[in-house]
Structures are given as C-alpha cells and as structure tokens.
Scaffold this active site. Sequence first.
Site, PDB file in Angstrom:
ATOM      1  N   ARG A   1       0.860  -1.175   0.000  1.00 52.16           N
ATOM      2  CA  ARG A   1       0.000   0.000   0.000  1.00 52.16           C
ATOM      3  C   ARG A   1       0.893   1.220   0.000  1.00 52.16           C
ATOM      4  O   ARG A   1       1.994   1.195   0.575  1.00 52.16           O
ATOM      5  CB  ARG A   1      -0.876   0.053   1.269  1.00 52.16           C
ATOM      6  CG  ARG A   1      -2.136  -0.764   1.221  1.00 52.16           C
ATOM      7  CD  ARG A   1      -3.178  -0.145   0.284  1.00 52.16           C
ATOM      8  NE  ARG A   1      -4.422  -0.896   0.249  1.00 52.16           N
ATOM      9  CZ  ARG A   1      -4.691  -1.896  -0.591  1.00 52.16           C
ATOM     10  NH1 ARG A   1      -3.802  -2.267  -1.477  1.00 52.16           N
ATOM     11  NH2 ARG A   1      -5.869  -2.495  -0.572  1.00 52.16           N
ATOM     12  N   GLU A  46      -2.276   7.993  -3.678  1.00 47.75           N
ATOM     13  CA  GLU A  46      -2.661   7.646  -5.040  1.00 47.75           C
ATOM     14  C   GLU A  46      -4.160   7.955  -5.272  1.00 47.75           C
ATOM     15  O   GLU A  46      -4.943   7.872  -4.321  1.00 47.75           O
ATOM     16  CB  GLU A  46      -2.358   6.167  -5.328  1.00 47.75           C
ATOM     17  CG  GLU A  46      -3.166   5.192  -4.502  1.00 47.75           C
ATOM     18  CD  GLU A  46      -2.753   3.728  -4.732  1.00 47.75           C
ATOM     19  OE1 GLU A  46      -1.546   3.410  -4.681  1.00 47.75           O
ATOM     20  OE2 GLU A  46      -3.675   2.921  -4.958  1.00 47.75           O
ATOM     21  N   HIS A  75      -1.328   0.739  -9.528  1.00 46.36           N
ATOM     22  CA  HIS A  75      -2.052  -0.166  -8.621  1.00 46.36           C
ATOM     23  C   HIS A  75      -2.850  -1.229  -9.401  1.00 46.36           C
ATOM     24  O   HIS A  75      -4.078  -1.303  -9.301  1.00 46.36           O
ATOM     25  CB  HIS A  75      -2.975   0.636  -7.693  1.00 46.36           C
ATOM     26  CG  HIS A  75      -3.337  -0.123  -6.442  1.00 46.36           C
ATOM     27  ND1 HIS A  75      -3.626   0.478  -5.252  1.00 46.36           N
ATOM     28  CD2 HIS A  75      -3.464  -1.465  -6.202  1.00 46.36           C
ATOM     29  CE1 HIS A  75      -3.921  -0.431  -4.332  1.00 46.36           C
ATOM     30  NE2 HIS A  75      -3.819  -1.628  -4.899  1.00 46.36           N
TER      31      HIS A  75
END
Length: 327
Positions: free
Chosen positions: A240, A269, A287
């Site tokens: 993460r 993000e 991601h």
Amino acid sequence: MTRPAVLVSRRVFDDIVDRLRQHFDVTTNPDDTVWPQAELIARLQGKVGVFITGSEKIDAALLDACPDLRAVCTMAVGYNNIDVAACTARGVVVTNAPDVLTETTADFGFALMMAAARRIAESEHFLRRGEWNKWSVDMFAGSDVHGATLGVLGMGRIGQAIARRGALGFGMQVVYHNRSRLPADIEATLGARWVSKEELLRQADHLVIVVPYSAASHHLVGAAELALMKPGATLTNIARGGVVDDAALARALKDRVIAAAALDVFEGEPQFNRDLLDAPSVVLTPHIASASIPTRRAMANLATDNLIALLTGGEPKTALNPEARKR
Ligand code: DGY
C-alpha cells in the site's frame, strides 16, 4: 414486497450487477466516478448494503450518517479504507476478498521485481526516445534474480506466493520478516528464513514489500531503512502507499543508495510524488497487481457472494468481523 436496497459504488462487470439484481434493488455508478464523501453518504441513504472497492472510505462519520447500512463488502483484500472497529460497534458486517487474488498479485510483484532488477522500463524508455544507436558492454546491465537473495517484508498469503516463486522457480535464497514467524514446515517448504527487519534490509538483493497498511506500518521503509540496504539492491512495493516513504525513496534512488525500485502503490494515489518520475531506475504502475480479468472477476464475485449471503440470511465467506452480526 420491497427488496433490500444496495449500492455498487464503482463500475463493475455487468453480470455482477445482474447477480445482485436477482436479490436487491441495485443502484450503480455507470460513470465510475469516485464520489466525494458527501455524495457517497447521500447515495447510501436507505441502503442496507454496499459493494465497494479500495477507493471508498467507510469511517465512523459515514456510518453515523447511514444508519440503515448493515453490510460493507469490498472486492479488495486490503481494507485500510474501512474502519472495521467502527463497523463492528454499529453492527455492520465487513467482508473483504482474500485468496482469490494471491497468485495473480504474486505474479505481478515478481514481474515488477524482475523489471527493476533487469532495468526493463528504463531501457524501454531509452529505446522509445530513439537513443539506441550502439551496443555497449554494460548498457542497462542490471542484477540477477536467479540465485540472489529475496527479502520478503510481510509473509502473508501473497508474501508466501512470492517466496515460492523465488525459491522454487529461480533458486533464490529467501529471507523474510513478519510479526509472527511461519510454522517450521511452511518455512521448510519455502526454504524461507525469518530474520529481523534490519537483517532483512541488509541481506536482501531484492526486497518485496507485502505488509498491510496500518498506523504501525506507516513509513515502515524510509531513509534510515533504505540506508541499510545494499547499493545494488532493488525494492518493490505492492503493499500500500504509505508503507514506503516515497520522498525518501526518490532521494535514495537519485543518490544511488539502492539500485532500482518498482512501485505499484503510492502515498495519496492516484496522486504520487512527482520526484519519482525523475528518479533513475524506477518502474511505476497504477495499482494493478491484481488486475487480470479472471482475478478481478473472482474478486467481484466473492464480494457479491458475501453481500448476497449477508442480506439473505446466509453465511458470508470472508467476514472480517462476524461478531458484528450478533449486535
Ligand atoms: C487489494 O485487493 O487490496 C489490492 O490492492 C487490489 O486492489
């Protein structure tokens, strides 16, 4: 008879919505907008269940403003966007989507690690810029993956799947750090050795980070940790954003503290630290570690199974707080 009302907060596959429509009155988000919190709350009024992704924040304020909500089902395995304790206190069951994405995410983590080690993105950019006009002995010469030491920070399901790829497929020595040690038989199968975090950083040729995000793992790897790593080492983050201090990483790459990095997740993000764009030897992806079609479908189906079970009196497959049901 009125059917329970549920919200699907982001665009998903049509057949998933069809499955939900067999049971519920379903509101969708065909434009795939990431709704501001106030709009998410407004759209949740009167809804007893919500199908979410990693982008929606479910916190105490939202729960208090949406008193009908009973089920929060995310199609992600990570749930740092959900205040599970607040849900439990209000009798809201939360489910996530473990297992179904393990192998796909491990494939991607391994691919990123290899791309960093062998300088794939960097050399492709060079070729695209039209700068390739001759062969040179050390042109984009990187480091080997086979036979190297793989360091895994966070040895859950995905960490173990990466370790397996390294040990069995690439003859790597595997060291790992995790709060709890794996049982000896699993360590033996993976050929994995538990070491302290500092030792892990010192020993790894290729460090792959797979720890869940929490207050305790915020900036788990920052300037001090990067300084412990080998100058030829690579760092891959598929955990993460926020687990790695991205600003410190950009500086470390620029100063050649480590050789290369690969990041699929970023602090804040989809915004990210723009210094990373100027850092040498960095692979950046948006991601997508779990983004194969079969896996994204499996994740969405699992969240759907859970939502249907929770609201029709069945047993959810992967509840994070089953005790909330009793409240
Ligand atoms: C997850 O499921 O948590 C992955 O990060 C994919 O979104």
